[in-house]
Every structure is written in C-alpha cells, then in structure tokens.
Design a protein around this motif. Structure first.
Motif, PDB file in Angstrom:
ATOM      1  N   THR A  95       0.808  -1.167   0.200  1.00 35.47           N
ATOM      2  CA  THR A  95      -0.003   0.154   0.020  1.00 35.47           C
ATOM      3  C   THR A  95       0.887   1.133  -0.027  1.00 35.47           C
ATOM      4  O   THR A  95       0.552   2.009  -0.882  1.00 35.47           O
ATOM      5  N   PRO A  96       1.766   1.359   0.977  1.00 37.17           N
ATOM      6  CA  PRO A  96       2.538   2.589   0.949  1.00 37.17           C
ATOM      7  C   PRO A  96       3.499   2.798  -0.397  1.00 37.17           C
ATOM      8  O   PRO A  96       3.872   3.829  -0.724  1.00 37.17           O
ATOM      9  N   LEU A  97       3.940   1.447  -0.561  1.00 39.78           N
ATOM     10  CA  LEU A  97       4.889   1.562  -1.778  1.00 39.78           C
ATOM     11  C   LEU A  97       4.053   1.985  -3.275  1.00 39.78           C
ATOM     12  O   LEU A  97       4.848   2.838  -3.994  1.00 39.78           O
ATOM     13  N   ILE A  98       3.212   1.643  -3.268  1.00 40.13           N
ATOM     14  CA  ILE A  98       2.283   2.099  -4.447  1.00 40.13           C
ATOM     15  C   ILE A  98       1.981   3.578  -4.408  1.00 40.13           C
ATOM     16  O   ILE A  98       2.159   4.249  -5.516  1.00 40.13           O
ATOM     17  N   GLY A 102       3.753   6.781  -7.079  1.00 36.28           N
ATOM     18  CA  GLY A 102       3.227   7.893  -7.813  1.00 36.28           C
ATOM     19  C   GLY A 102       4.020   9.407  -7.579  1.00 36.28           C
ATOM     20  O   GLY A 102       3.772  10.168  -8.294  1.00 36.28           O
ATOM     21  N   ILE A 103       4.968   9.290  -6.660  1.00 37.76           N
ATOM     22  CA  ILE A 103       5.496  10.566  -6.425  1.00 37.76           C
ATOM     23  C   ILE A 103       6.777  10.964  -7.116  1.00 37.76           C
ATOM     24  O   ILE A 103       6.641  12.147  -7.699  1.00 37.76           O
ATOM     25  N   PRO A 104       7.412  10.336  -7.799  1.00 38.80           N
ATOM     26  CA  PRO A 104       8.570  10.788  -8.469  1.00 38.80           C
ATOM     27  C   PRO A 104       8.075  11.061 -10.007  1.00 38.80           C
ATOM     28  O   PRO A 104       7.291  10.505 -10.342  1.00 38.80           O
ATOM     29  N   GLY A 105       8.347  12.405 -10.340  1.00 42.33           N
ATOM     30  CA  GLY A 105       7.899  12.841 -11.647  1.00 42.33           C
ATOM     31  C   GLY A 105       6.508  13.522 -11.596  1.00 42.33           C
ATOM     32  O   GLY A 105       6.041  13.923 -12.627  1.00 42.33           O
ATOM     33  N   ALA A 125      11.225   2.159  -6.033  1.00 43.76           N
ATOM     34  CA  ALA A 125       9.876   1.803  -5.688  1.00 43.76           C
ATOM     35  C   ALA A 125       9.401   0.580  -6.320  1.00 43.76           C
ATOM     36  O   ALA A 125       8.990  -0.479  -5.911  1.00 43.76           O
ATOM     37  N   MET A 126       9.865   0.471  -7.533  1.00 40.56           N
ATOM     38  CA  MET A 126       9.596  -0.849  -8.593  1.00 40.56           C
ATOM     39  C   MET A 126      10.444  -2.044  -7.939  1.00 40.56           C
ATOM     40  O   MET A 126       9.810  -3.192  -7.867  1.00 40.56           O
ATOM     41  N   VAL A 127      11.555  -2.056  -7.612  1.00 39.84           N
ATOM     42  CA  VAL A 127      12.246  -3.139  -7.022  1.00 39.84           C
ATOM     43  C   VAL A 127      11.581  -3.622  -5.820  1.00 39.84           C
ATOM     44  O   VAL A 127      11.177  -4.769  -5.628  1.00 39.84           O
ATOM     45  N   LEU A 128      11.008  -2.617  -4.751  1.00 40.38           N
ATOM     46  CA  LEU A 128      10.677  -3.065  -3.745  1.00 40.38           C
ATOM     47  C   LEU A 128       9.238  -3.565  -3.766  1.00 40.38           C
ATOM     48  O   LEU A 128       8.757  -4.467  -2.985  1.00 40.38           O
ATOM     49  N   ILE A 129       8.524  -2.920  -4.674  1.00 36.52           N
ATOM     50  CA  ILE A 129       7.205  -3.575  -5.172  1.00 36.52           C
ATOM     51  C   ILE A 129       7.200  -4.968  -5.678  1.00 36.52           C
ATOM     52  O   ILE A 129       6.478  -6.019  -5.259  1.00 36.52           O
ATOM     53  N   VAL A 198      -2.492  10.371  -8.361  1.00 35.52           N
ATOM     54  CA  VAL A 198      -3.921  10.163  -7.770  1.00 35.52           C
ATOM     55  C   VAL A 198      -4.265   8.659  -8.221  1.00 35.52           C
ATOM     56  O   VAL A 198      -4.802   8.029  -7.547  1.00 35.52           O
ATOM     57  N   MET A 199      -3.788   8.263  -9.261  1.00 35.62           N
ATOM     58  CA  MET A 199      -4.262   6.945  -9.765  1.00 35.62           C
ATOM     59  C   MET A 199      -3.696   5.735  -8.810  1.00 35.62           C
ATOM     60  O   MET A 199      -4.171   5.053  -8.194  1.00 35.62           O
ATOM     61  N   ASN A 200      -2.285   6.253  -8.409  1.00 30.14           N
ATOM     62  CA  ASN A 200      -1.761   5.328  -7.353  1.00 30.14           C
ATOM     63  C   ASN A 200      -2.322   5.299  -6.002  1.00 30.14           C
ATOM     64  O   ASN A 200      -2.484   4.432  -5.441  1.00 30.14           O
ATOM     65  N   CYS A 201      -2.687   6.678  -5.541  1.00 25.58           N
ATOM     66  CA  CYS A 201      -3.412   6.657  -4.153  1.00 25.58           C
ATOM     67  C   CYS A 201      -4.596   5.815  -4.270  1.00 25.58           C
ATOM     68  O   CYS A 201      -5.091   5.260  -3.498  1.00 25.58           O
ATOM     69  N   VAL A 202      -5.549   6.208  -5.303  1.00 23.04           N
ATOM     70  CA  VAL A 202      -6.861   4.921  -5.311  1.00 23.04           C
ATOM     71  C   VAL A 202      -6.480   3.675  -5.373  1.00 23.04           C
ATOM     72  O   VAL A 202      -7.283   2.919  -4.557  1.00 23.04           O
TER      73      VAL A 202
END
Length: 265
Positions: A95-98, A102-105, A125-129, A198-202
């Motif tokens: 959840t927090p990783l997603i 969305g933050i970078p860029g 973030a992708m590696v951790l996910i 916002v997509m990642n937040c949802v």
C-alpha cells in the motif's frame, strides 16, 4: 428406508467459506495492480523522465526480477506457516509503496523531482514492489484449494472424485482475469482524468481492502493513509501545471509542492 440426501450446491457451499471469498478478492486485486502497472508505467516514464524503450524495459525487469528470486523462499514460507500472514504482509507493505511510486515525476513533491533523484526513486519503488508482490503469488489459488479440501471432508463424494477442486480453481482464475480486465480501465481512466499520482493513491486504497479481507489490518493506518493521500484529488490541469514547473522553474516547483502538501494536511 431413509430417502437419499440431496446433493448440496457446490457454489453455495464454496462461497460460504470466508477464506475462499477473501482469496478471490486477493486474486482480483493482484490482477488489477499489475495490469495497472503495465498500462501506465510506460506512459509515465516517457512523460516524466523522457525514457525510451530500453529504459522502460529495464524498469519492468526491476519489477519482475525480485519476484523471480523471492518465489522459492515465499513458497517454502507458505508451506510452513500458511498463506494468510505472508499475504497480509505483502498487501500491507504494498500500500505505501504504490503511493510512493506515484511521487517521482509528479511535480507535486520537489524533493522527488530532481532529474537524477526522481528516476532513481521510481526504480527503487519498482524493485521494492517486486520483492513484496512475491508474497501475493497464488494466494487465491491456494485458498481455493484449501476450501475445496474442506468441502470434500464435509460432504464426502458429493462433488465428484476431485472434490470440486477444479471448479474452485476455475473461479479463482476467473477473478484474476476480471482484475486483469478492470485494472487497465481503472488505471487508464484515473491517469487520464486526475494524473498518475492520484491513480496510485486510489489503487493503494483498494489494496487496503485486501488487508481487511485477511482480517489482520490496522484501521488507524487505513484512516491515516486515506486522509493523507485522497482528501485532495488534483485535476488533470493542475497536475499538468505542476509537471510544467518541473522543467521551467524549480522555485515554482517548491511553491506548488508546498501548497499541495498543505492541502493534504
């Protein structure tokens, strides 16, 4: 002579198992999450970081390689302690990783929009996910198999020689396919209307429902994440404005980020 007992309805019996229903939801969300990545990652890295095909391909490799390395260990772990705890852990960390993905860029957080720092944070973030998603592998199928075994003990021979296992696995596969259909539509619509952040937040909030289904959730964490990430949903025009400042004026980036953070608080 007693009349023969009526054969119980398989689908009514299988859906009465809470672990089976939870497994279906987890499988559905697994399909949603990873098809959402496939739909939007290429667009985001192209627009935010100006990456081409090679860099984008390596980004997907950063997502899949950790899953490949972790899968044997996760399989051994699930054999030892069951699927519930690894699945809860996987969704809780995801959840927090997603959200962080969305933050970078995004143009909303100045500290993550540096030309070198932003891409590095995104790949991290992708590696951790990738590492954490390995704990979700086959969760729906395993729960379907376990539920079918329970039914076979409760109603011996009622559902055929296989005890209905094939039908349970078919339902699990159907929910994953449904998630794979819903993921691109959901991600594409949110990305188009509100932006990648916002997509990642949802999607992160939907992942929290999977934690609830596993009955081991922290409701305070859910409320906190909801208030911090989804009270204010910037419009697509606002996202574009912030994205433009990334390339035009670093001072404006800080101002935009600070005002957005104030709205979240």
């Amino acid at each position: 002579q007693d009349p023969p007992k009526a054969t119980p309805n398989f689908y009514k019996c299988i859906f009465s198992k809470p672990n089976f229903s939870a497994g279906l939801w987890c499988g559905f969300m697994f399909g949603v999450i990873f098809t959402a990545f496939n739909t939007t990652v290429t667009l985001h890295v192209r627009d935010a970081f100006q990456w081409g095909g090679m860099q984008t391909g390596l980004t997907f490799a950063a997502l899949q390689a950790p899953r490949l390395m972790m899968s044997p260990f996760v399989g051994w772990l699930k054999d030892r302690i069951g699927t519930r705890i690894p699945t809860v852990y996987g969704y809780a960390i995801l959840t927090p990783l997603i959200w962080f993905l969305g933050i970078p860029g995004s143009g909303l957080f100045s500290w993550a929009d540096n030309k070198s720092r932003g891409p590095a944070l995104y790949v991290l973030a992708m590696v951790l996910i990738g590492f954490n998603s390995s704990f979700l592998n086959a969760a729906g199928a395993i729960e379907a198999t376990m539920a079918a075994k329970e039914l076979a003990k409760e109603h011996p021979g009622a559902f055929g020689p296989g005890g209905g296992k094939s039908r349970a696995l078919a339902l699990s596969g159907m929910t994953y396919v449904l998630g794979s259909c819903a993921g691109p539509v959901l991600a594409g619509t949110l990305n188009e209307k509100f932006g990648y952040y916002v997509m990642n937040c949802v999607i992160g909030e939907q992942v929290q429902l999977s934690i609830v289904c596993s009955r081991l959730t922290s409701y305070s964490f859910i409320v906190c994440f909801h208030l911090r990430c989804c009270i204010y949903l910037p419009s697509k025009e606002e996202n574009r404005k912030c994205m433009k400042t990334v390339h035009d004026d670093s001072t404006n980036v800080i101002s935009c980020s600070n005002s957005y953070t104030t709205m979240l608080i």
